[in-house]
Design a protein around this motif. Structure first.
Motif, PDB file in Angstrom:
ATOM      1  N   ARG A 195     -16.946  10.981  -5.367  1.00 29.75           N
ATOM      2  CA  ARG A 195     -15.707  11.190  -6.126  1.00 29.75           C
ATOM      3  C   ARG A 195     -15.987  11.225  -7.627  1.00 29.75           C
ATOM      4  NH1 ARG A 195     -11.715   6.935  -2.962  1.00 29.75           N
ATOM      5  NH2 ARG A 195     -11.339   8.220  -1.100  1.00 29.75           N
ATOM      6  N   ALA A 196     -16.817  10.279  -8.079  1.00 30.23           N
ATOM      7  CA  ALA A 196     -17.162  10.251  -9.502  1.00 30.23           C
ATOM      8  C   ALA A 196     -17.923  11.505  -9.898  1.00 30.23           C
ATOM      9  CB  ALA A 196     -17.993   9.005  -9.800  1.00 30.23           C
ATOM     10  N   ALA A 197     -18.808  11.982  -9.011  1.00 28.09           N
ATOM     11  CA  ALA A 197     -19.570  13.200  -9.299  1.00 28.09           C
ATOM     12  C   ALA A 197     -18.640  14.398  -9.436  1.00 28.09           C
ATOM     13  CB  ALA A 197     -20.590  13.441  -8.182  1.00 28.09           C
ATOM     14  N   TRP A 198     -17.680  14.504  -8.519  1.00 32.25           N
ATOM     15  CA  TRP A 198     -16.726  15.610  -8.592  1.00 32.25           C
ATOM     16  C   TRP A 198     -15.897  15.527  -9.862  1.00 32.25           C
ATOM     17  CZ3 TRP A 198     -16.059  20.204  -6.675  1.00 32.25           C
ATOM     18  CH2 TRP A 198     -14.827  20.843  -6.854  1.00 32.25           C
ATOM     19  N   ARG A 199     -15.502  14.316 -10.252  1.00 27.94           N
ATOM     20  CA  ARG A 199     -14.698  14.150 -11.461  1.00 27.94           C
ATOM     21  C   ARG A 199     -15.482  14.592 -12.698  1.00 27.94           C
ATOM     22  NH1 ARG A 199     -13.311   9.206 -10.686  1.00 27.94           N
ATOM     23  NH2 ARG A 199     -14.923   8.235 -11.940  1.00 27.94           N
TER      24      ARG A 199
END
Length: 688
Positions: free
Chosen positions: A302-306
């Motif tokens: 999720r953090a990577a996508w953000r």
């Protein structure tokens, strides 16, 4: 007196050495901190107080001396155990807030609980409750740049409390705030102290330090004064001590004020649950516990996508190399496979199960062997043989009216359309009766008709002079093209074998024989059976030759496969270039987000957590690039199909290209991710 939570003995910290001059920042610091204390460490800039805080919070290791936490020697702890301490025992409040810019207030607060393996629902509820308690209920979704300085500092305090925050290490918490916001933050620290949290306040402001029970002054790396820990009153228990503020004057206890009671629903005071022995046992257990890796991996993705979305323009440029690489590999392999299938289909039209038999010299001194019609009949009786057809023929002058051309004329039996997969498209093929009677009838190829007969005329029923013998046209063969560069199969005339043997060539025996194997997958077995039969009929002499058409097709298939692999290898170079682009952008990302890495380490992230975080981003980049590349390849393929280019997409090629993209992300993302995981927490936190 209870066992100290923190006990320092002659702590020294030296920076530099080797190529740089040594600088001793801490010079023999010794102190003890017990449960329930509110300690202020005071000193001017450069006095070593921040370095002391880094040592206390296990962000940095001392050069020498002894640091015992809850009775356990910190020097004996490995990096994961130190991360556990930062995650479970300490909570950091920094002057610069140190919030992750890409995360919301809620996400920043939840970070320590992610590394602690707390379930998502419990994590969300606790973070929301902490933010509500600190007056930020309406700001949970705001990013740091959307918050004031005081609000950001309150978010950092909530983050420090997320896993309990038994020991709050506050480094100049009011240094970057206005007086009003600073007063609010200090009120929060007072409240936390009254609830039993151990507070270690680092400050240069003596008015702020006066809020603490105990003041330690540091100058030039040494402790120059310590107001001392308040001694226990007669009969006072550690739990009772944690619930009261003891006032000391002239070395004597002059009064105890009651601590602020816990708010409704708030857990009991921290010190009631955090005695040194208890914490040491929890540390021993925590060192062997495995984290909730699934939850951490999900949060990493999720953090990577953000991060990718926030930096979408740069992400798109990085993805371009992967997209082009995957699309090139898929399209090139599809073109290669399409060309292969096209060539194979054309060759298969001439019979993939076909064998050719003709006479040859057994030795140089002997005449060439003859394959007779009796041999042909015997071969036709073998179970491994489906059809057999003798062939006699040659090139003859062919005339129609005043038009004279030279074409190949072959005598064949009625098996011709089936054995060579060559149907008649107009008229009919000659019959068995025509074969038995030696009838002068002919079936002609497409180019024979085009070159000899008028375009508008009906060829059926027309007469052609083959040599000097008239033959009536009864059918037109389907167009077949050239099987090799020196002969066009459509320039061919087919007549009954008997008519060719008697009327045209005056010889009974065939020039060669075409044999169709019963099973195209077992042509070699058919060849062996025919060879065994002819050996018996020819008295053991090998005065004949059998050739296998399937071998030619297989050789062509191997050639086409080699060409496809070459095309794929050339296209894979662009995928390699895309992987280098991923590594480059990840190295840049690590450099840009060095402080974020320090923040994550300060909140309890282990090295493998940091490695997973950045490796997830690299793999996410490659996966998105791979899927985009496949979509682009399919669009290009659709365009090629409309342009009549032979393409054949194989699922294995698509999955292989996608897997290569993911592997590229892992391979080229690993080095930057490992570099991020090995950063020093203190250096990372203090980076620009």
């Amino acid at each position: 007196m209870s066992l100290p939570l923190i006990e320092l003995r002659d702590i020294r910290k030296v920076y530099g050495g080797v190529d740089a001059p040594e600088v001793e920042v801490l010079r023999g610091v010794s102190l003890s901190i017990h449960p329930g204390e509110f300690v202020a460490i005071v000193g001017s800039s450069g006095s070593g107080k921040s370095t002391l805080m880094n040592v206390l919070g296990c962000l940095d290791r001392p050069t020498s001396g002894s640091y015992r936490f809850a009775g356990k020697d910190v020097a004996e702890l490995n990096v994961d155990e130190l991360a556990w301490l930062r995650r479970e025992a300490f909570g950091f409040v920094f002057q610069g807030y140190h919030l992750i810019p890409s995360g919301s207030a809620q996400e920043n607060v939840e970070m320590p609980a992610i590394y602690a393996g707390l379930a998502a629902d419990a994590r969300h509820a606790r973070a929301a409750a902490l933010l509500e308690r600190l007056g930020l209920a309406s700001r949970t979704g705001n990013r740091p740049h959307q918050l004031s300085g005081g609000q950001q500092q309150r978010v950092s305090i909530a983050r420090a409390l997320m896993n309990g925050g038994h020991i709050i290490l506050a480094d100049e918490p009011t240094g970057a705030l206005d007086s009003h916001s600073g007063a609010q933050v200090m009120a929060l620290l007072d409240e936390l102290a009254s609830q039993g949290h151990v507070i270690v306040l680092i400050t240069h402001d003596r008015e702020v330090a006066a809020r603490a029970q105990r003041i330690i002054e540091v100058r030039d790396g040494q402790m120059v004064s310590d107001s001392g820990r308040v001694p226990a009153m007669p009969g006072e228990t550690p739990a009772a001590r944690a619930q009261g503020v003891v006032e000391v004057r002239d070395g004597q206890v002059v009064g105890v004020s009651g601590r602020k009671p816990a708010a409704p629903g708030e857990p009991p005071a921290a010190t009631e649950h955090l005695q040194a022995d208890d914490l040491r046992q929890r540390l021993d257990r925590g060192a062997t516990q495995r984290g909730a890796w699934k939850g951490e991996l999900l949060e990493s993705l999720r953090a990577a996508w953000r991060v990718m979305w926030i930096n979408r323009f740069r992400t798109a440029l990085t993805l371009l190399g992967i997209v082009i690489g995957v699309a090139s590999v898929v399209v090139m392999l599809a073109i290669g496979e399409g060309s292969k299938r096209q060539v194979m289909a054309q060759m298969a039209a001439f019979g993939s199960n076909i064998l050719y038999l003709n006479g040859k010299h057994a030795t140089l001194r002997e005449a060439a062997g003859i394959v007779t019609l009796d041999d042909v009949e015997a071969i036709g009786q073998l179970p491994q043989v489906q059809r057999v057809m003798p062939v006699i023929g040659g090139e003859l002058d062919v005339r129609h009216g005043n038009n004279n051309q030279r074409f190949y004329v072959g005598g064949n039996n009625t098996q011709f359309p089936q054995i060579l997969n060559w149907p008649v498209v107009q008229g009919a093929f000659f019959s068995e009766a025509d074969e038995r009677a030696g009838a002068a009838v002919a079936v002609i190829g497409q180019k024979v008709r085009d070159k000899l007969l008028p375009p508008a005329s009906d060829p059926i029923g027309q007469y052609l002079l083959l040599g000097n013998v008239p033959f009536q046209v009864v059918g037109i063969l389907a167009g077949k093209g050239a099987s090799s560069g020196d002969q066009d199969s459509d320039e061919r005339i087919v007549v009954p074998y008997s008519a060719a043997a008697i009327r045209l060539f005056a010889k009974p025996d065939p020039e060669y024989v075409i044999i169709a194997a019963a099973d195209s997958a077992r042509v070699a077995d058919s060849e062996s059976a025919i060879d065994h039969l002819l050996r018996q009929r020819h008295q053991g002499k090998r005065d004949y030759e059998l050739t296998n058409n399937a071998a030619l097709i297989q050789a062509e298939a191997r050639t086409q496969n080699s060409l496809s692999l070459m095309l794929g290898a050339i296209a894979a170079i662009s995928l390699l270039v895309g992987g280098i682009g991923v590594m480059n952008i990840m190295l840049m990302t690590v450099r840009e987000r060095t402080r974020e890495i320090g923040i994550r380490m300060a909140t309890g992230a282990r090295q493998r957590d940091i490695l997973r975080q950045f490796l997830s981003e690299a793999v996410m980049l490659s996966m998105v690039g791979g899927l985009s590349g496949i979509a682009l390849a399919l669009l290009i393929g659709a365009g090629l199909v409309l342009a009549d280019v032979a393409v054949a997409f194989a699922l294995s090629a698509i999955l292989g290209a996608f897997a290569c993209a993911v592997v590229t992300g892992v391979v080229f993302g690993f080095m930057p991710a490992r570099q991020a995981a090995r950063l020093d927490p203190v250096k990372a936190l203090n980076s620009d």
